[in-house]
Design an enzyme around this catalytic site. Sequence first.
Site, short mmCIF file in Angstrom:
data_model
loop_
_atom_site.label_atom_id
_atom_site.label_comp_id
_atom_site.label_asym_id
_atom_site.label_seq_id
_atom_site.Cartn_x
_atom_site.Cartn_y
_atom_site.Cartn_z
N HIS A 29 0.83 -1.20 0.00
CA HIS A 29 0.00 0.00 0.00
C HIS A 29 0.87 1.25 0.00
CE1 HIS A 29 -2.97 2.85 2.05
NE2 HIS A 29 -3.37 2.69 0.82
N HIS A 31 1.35 4.20 -3.22
CA HIS A 31 1.27 5.66 -3.11
C HIS A 31 2.61 6.36 -3.40
CE1 HIS A 31 -2.93 6.14 -1.92
NE2 HIS A 31 -2.79 4.99 -1.30
N GLU A 39 -9.80 11.16 -4.84
CA GLU A 39 -8.61 10.90 -4.01
C GLU A 39 -8.23 12.07 -3.11
OE1 GLU A 39 -5.04 9.80 -6.11
OE2 GLU A 39 -4.11 9.11 -4.27
N HIS A 74 -11.10 11.73 -0.08
CA HIS A 74 -10.40 10.55 0.45
C HIS A 74 -9.27 10.96 1.39
CE1 HIS A 74 -6.63 8.21 -0.05
NE2 HIS A 74 -7.38 7.24 0.41
N HIS A 133 -8.91 10.29 5.58
CA HIS A 133 -7.78 9.72 6.33
C HIS A 133 -7.42 10.63 7.50
CE1 HIS A 133 -5.91 6.16 4.34
NE2 HIS A 133 -6.70 6.53 3.34
CU LIG Z 1 -4.38 3.99 -0.39
#
Ligand SMILES: [Cu+2]
Length: 684
Positions: A213, A217, A347, A362, A366
């Site tokens: 992951h 990114h 995103e 998104h 987070h």
């Molecule tokens: Cu991610």
Amino acid sequence: MRPATVLLIVLGACALASAEQKADAIFLKRQLQVLNLLRHLNQPLIDPELLVFKNSFSPLNNLNKFKDPTAVKNFLKLVTEGKLLERDAIFSLFDARQRAQMVTLFEVLYGATDYDTFLKAAAWARDRTNPRQFLYAFSVALLHREDCRGVILPPAYEITPHMFLTTDVVRKAYQAKMMRTPTVIPMKFTGSVNNPEQRVAYFGEDIGMNSHHSHWHMDFPFWWKQEYTVDKDRKGELFFYMHHQMVARFDAERLSNDLPAVEPLEWDQQITEGFAPAATYENGQEFPMRPDNMKFCDLPSLSVRDMKIVEGRIRDAIASSFVKTADSRLLSINNTAGINLLGEIIESSANSVNPVYYGQLHNDGHVMLSKVTDPLQRYGVPPGVMEHFETATRDPAFFRLHKHVDNLFKLHKDLLLPYDVSELDFPGVKIEAVKVVGSCKASTPNQLITYFDESHIDLNNIVENVGQEQPVDIKAVVSRLNHEPFKYVITVNSKKPVRGIVRIFLAPKLNWFGQRVPLDVARWGFIELDRFPVRLASGDNIVSRNSVDSIITVPEPRSFSNLVSDVEKAIRGEQVFSYDKYYRHCGFPRRLLLPKGKPEGMVYQLYVVVTDYDKDIVEPGIQPEDVENLSSLGYCGVMGGKIPDGRPMGFPFDRRIVSPEQFLTPNMEVVDITIKNVKQKPAE
Ligand SMILES: [Cu+2]
């Protein structure tokens, strides 16, 4: 009379081998320099060669060796004015100021016109910058530099073990180091049996998945600017698809453990499950714990209302099939490319057509989760695991947030026209039979085996070294999901010689209630297992494909210490060091290709679809062999190139299925398979 059976050569095995090449002296030197640079990242450089660069290189006197001298001057200014993030602070990519500093350093390193300048600038910057801020900028630069193609970064969990290990393991490692005793420390997954979520902690806390992951990114940074010139083909769609698959994979894992599918988070509802990471940052601050049933809170610069407003605009765009650009144009998303625009918007990335209007749903999700326990910073609590890509999936809320985001993508996909038969069928091609065969001696056809085994993490980097003293062998041992390798054997009849693409998906046969669900419901939880080109001869063809060649997964990475010793041996001429210039760090761990299943066996369905290669491929000149060279294409696309398969990701299950009978054309086949979880790895 039936034509003779033709045995196909599986393209993967031979083509991948040819991508490997013997490292020459220049490559070996570069690989070793990179390893030395990342060793003991939290303490100053000790490697004599790099120390010379650190002390003698002057970026200002070498401005002509950088594509962007302004970035160099800006970074120097940050250093000399003491404005950079402190070395023992916690770097967050989601913090705009810290990110801007990191991007400046990235632009310095990425813009170095030759490898020597890149390395010298990195050695110069390393001890002047926050270690994780440096690591991220350096890694992204290295992954995108042509002159570093094939250079391997050590596993993320061995460069910054604090981000992957629990506090008790770190403490025992310190003790072992002080006593200078070689030690193997067992690591448990967090939580207790009192929390049902703990049953799937082995998945969320899998170090390989967290590493994948974080690398995704790095390969597709949301802050990536078009001026960096490397093509990020279908980046927004990849953002959707990779995370969509992670959620589908998590749900399959939950079913294997008698847990229902994960519920999406909602901004005005309680976050039912808490999470206690039991981990500590390098600087000694603990990752905060989130108790059960917390609610989202306003942050000083971001309110829950803002989140709902921005999401409302995204929902409007989906419902109206148009997005509004920053210069007030309307772009249709009622087409195959719409998902890419939507991915960038949600995103949100620097490529969003209107970041002011559509926000950064998104990313802010987070941050909201990360800061929920101390939203106003009254107690100086550090960011939660959700604020770092290498720790986020540990928290079940990661999958809940992504289910919420995934539902927005589903809204969009469900508004597109279902595929008609002409888009699904491959006239003249029919799948006659499909089976899977495990590699172990006692394997039963169509039954696959999973088990837990142990993996060692090299902890040498967690504890500081004094001078050039001999390292003490300290390791953590973690339990991890694995499976017996297997192969697909697919019988395909073709009326003439053609090229095809085989697409393989897996889905649990029954839902949590033990019921069959309509294909149109089940399809959104399909897990892609593989996608590969084949050449079909006229007549019956046996297509055989090994699970280890999957374009979804990557093999286990070499440990930091093994990398160092392999390179050193090759430099001394004692062994050959091979590398692959297509090597990708991004990719789902091979071990996790299959969900766990159950001890008594759990039934899944395997969907196999063969489509027309010549219709699917984006450029007619691309040969199947070229495609086979590309590693982890499924979730991680292509670095600096076009994704060869022009079909939407997840095709043909990405759109509504109105009639399963019409949908399942002769070029598709479904078989039941069983996945059985056993206590011990079966004999080969
Ligand atoms: Cu991610």
